[in-house]
Scaffold this motif. Sequence first.
Motif, short mmCIF file in Angstrom:
data_model
loop_
_atom_site.label_atom_id
_atom_site.label_comp_id
_atom_site.label_asym_id
_atom_site.label_seq_id
_atom_site.Cartn_x
_atom_site.Cartn_y
_atom_site.Cartn_z
N ARG A 15 0.83 -1.21 0.00
CA ARG A 15 0.00 0.00 0.00
C ARG A 15 0.86 1.26 0.00
NH1 ARG A 15 -2.50 0.55 4.48
NH2 ARG A 15 -1.98 -1.37 5.60
N PHE A 16 1.99 1.20 0.71
CA PHE A 16 2.91 2.34 0.75
C PHE A 16 3.49 2.63 -0.63
CE2 PHE A 16 7.35 3.76 1.09
CZ PHE A 16 7.18 4.98 1.71
N ILE A 17 3.94 1.59 -1.32
CA ILE A 17 4.51 1.76 -2.66
C ILE A 17 3.45 2.30 -3.62
CG2 ILE A 17 5.47 0.55 -4.66
CD1 ILE A 17 6.81 -1.38 -2.68
N ALA A 18 2.25 1.72 -3.54
CA ALA A 18 1.17 2.16 -4.44
C ALA A 18 0.82 3.62 -4.19
CB ALA A 18 -0.05 1.27 -4.23
N ARG A 19 0.72 4.01 -2.92
CA ARG A 19 0.39 5.40 -2.59
C ARG A 19 1.47 6.36 -3.09
NH1 ARG A 19 -0.63 4.51 2.26
NH2 ARG A 19 1.36 5.10 3.20
N ALA A 20 2.73 5.97 -2.90
CA ALA A 20 3.84 6.82 -3.34
C ALA A 20 3.83 7.00 -4.86
CB ALA A 20 5.16 6.22 -2.89
N LEU A 21 3.57 5.93 -5.59
CA LEU A 21 3.58 6.01 -7.05
C LEU A 21 2.34 6.72 -7.59
CD1 LEU A 21 5.03 2.48 -7.88
CD2 LEU A 21 6.19 4.69 -8.04
N ARG A 22 1.22 6.55 -6.92
CA ARG A 22 0.03 7.32 -7.33
C ARG A 22 0.27 8.80 -7.14
NH1 ARG A 22 -3.44 2.91 -4.23
NH2 ARG A 22 -3.81 1.46 -5.96
N GLY A 23 1.03 9.14 -6.09
CA GLY A 23 1.39 10.53 -5.87
C GLY A 23 2.27 11.10 -6.96
N GLN A 24 2.92 10.21 -7.72
CA GLN A 24 3.76 10.62 -8.85
C GLN A 24 2.95 10.69 -10.15
OE1 GLN A 24 7.21 11.33 -8.75
NE2 GLN A 24 7.01 11.25 -6.53
N GLY A 25 1.66 10.36 -10.06
CA GLY A 25 0.80 10.48 -11.23
C GLY A 25 0.55 9.19 -11.99
N TYR A 26 0.92 8.03 -11.40
CA TYR A 26 0.71 6.76 -12.07
C TYR A 26 -0.59 6.10 -11.62
CZ TYR A 26 5.73 7.33 -12.92
OH TYR A 26 6.96 7.81 -13.28
#
Length: 227
Positions: A15-26
Motif C-alpha cells: 500500500r505504501f509503494i502504491a500510494r507513493a507512485l500514485r502521488g507521482q501520477g501513475y
Amino acid sequence: MEQLLVVEDEDRLGRFIARALRGQGYDVDVARTGPEGLACALARQYDLLLLDLMLPGMGGADVLQELLRHRPEQRVLVLSASPDVDVRMKVVELGAVDFLAKPFAVAELAARVRTRLRIEPVAAGPAAGAADNWLEVGALRLDLRRHVLVLVDRTIPLSQREFLLLAHLMQRAGEVCSREELLADVWGYTFDPGGNVVDVHVRRLRSKLEVQRIETVRNVGYCLLAS
C-alpha cells in the motif's frame, strides 16, 4: 497515464509503494500473491511491473519467467531484500529490466520507475538498413513491434533482453561492441555488476540462429557479422 502493477505480499509495504507512485501520477494496481500477480499481468497491459521475489503461492522468479514467456516485451523491476549478487544476476538473466534492493527511499524508487518508463524499445537506425518497423542485416529481420526475429521462413520469439541485445548488435553490424557498452545500452548499467550476464544472453541468441552470426572478440566483446 502509465499503468503500473505492484506485486508485493507485505500488505503495508504494498500500500505504501502504491500510494507513493500514485502521488507521482501513475495508475497503480496491487497484487499480493504470485498467482494473482501473474494473472493480473497477463489480463491487462502494464507499462511496468514492480515484482517482489518472496511471494506466496509462486515465487517472484517463477512469475517473472512465466510472464516473459507470454509477454517478452513486458518491463519488470524486481524489488528484493536479498543481498545476494547471484539473486540479482539471476533475475536480470531471466529478463528483468532492473533490480532495486530493499529497503529503498521513495525518491530512488520513483527515479528508477521514471527511468525504466522512459526507455523505449530500440528504434530502427540507418546503419542497419532498417525500414519503418524492421531492422535488417543479411538474412536477419527483426520486427520492432512484435519483438520477434524472422529468419528466412521461421519466426523466432525473443525475450525482452534478447530483443534489445540483438537490436543493438544489428544496429552496429560489422563493428565490435564491448561488454561495457552492452551492459550500459542494453541493461542500463553504468558499472559491471559481475557475473557473465552478457555472455549468457549471447549464447541464448546464438542457439536461436541457424548459423554462427555473432563472433566473440576475445577480451573485448562481440560483433554481429554484416553478411
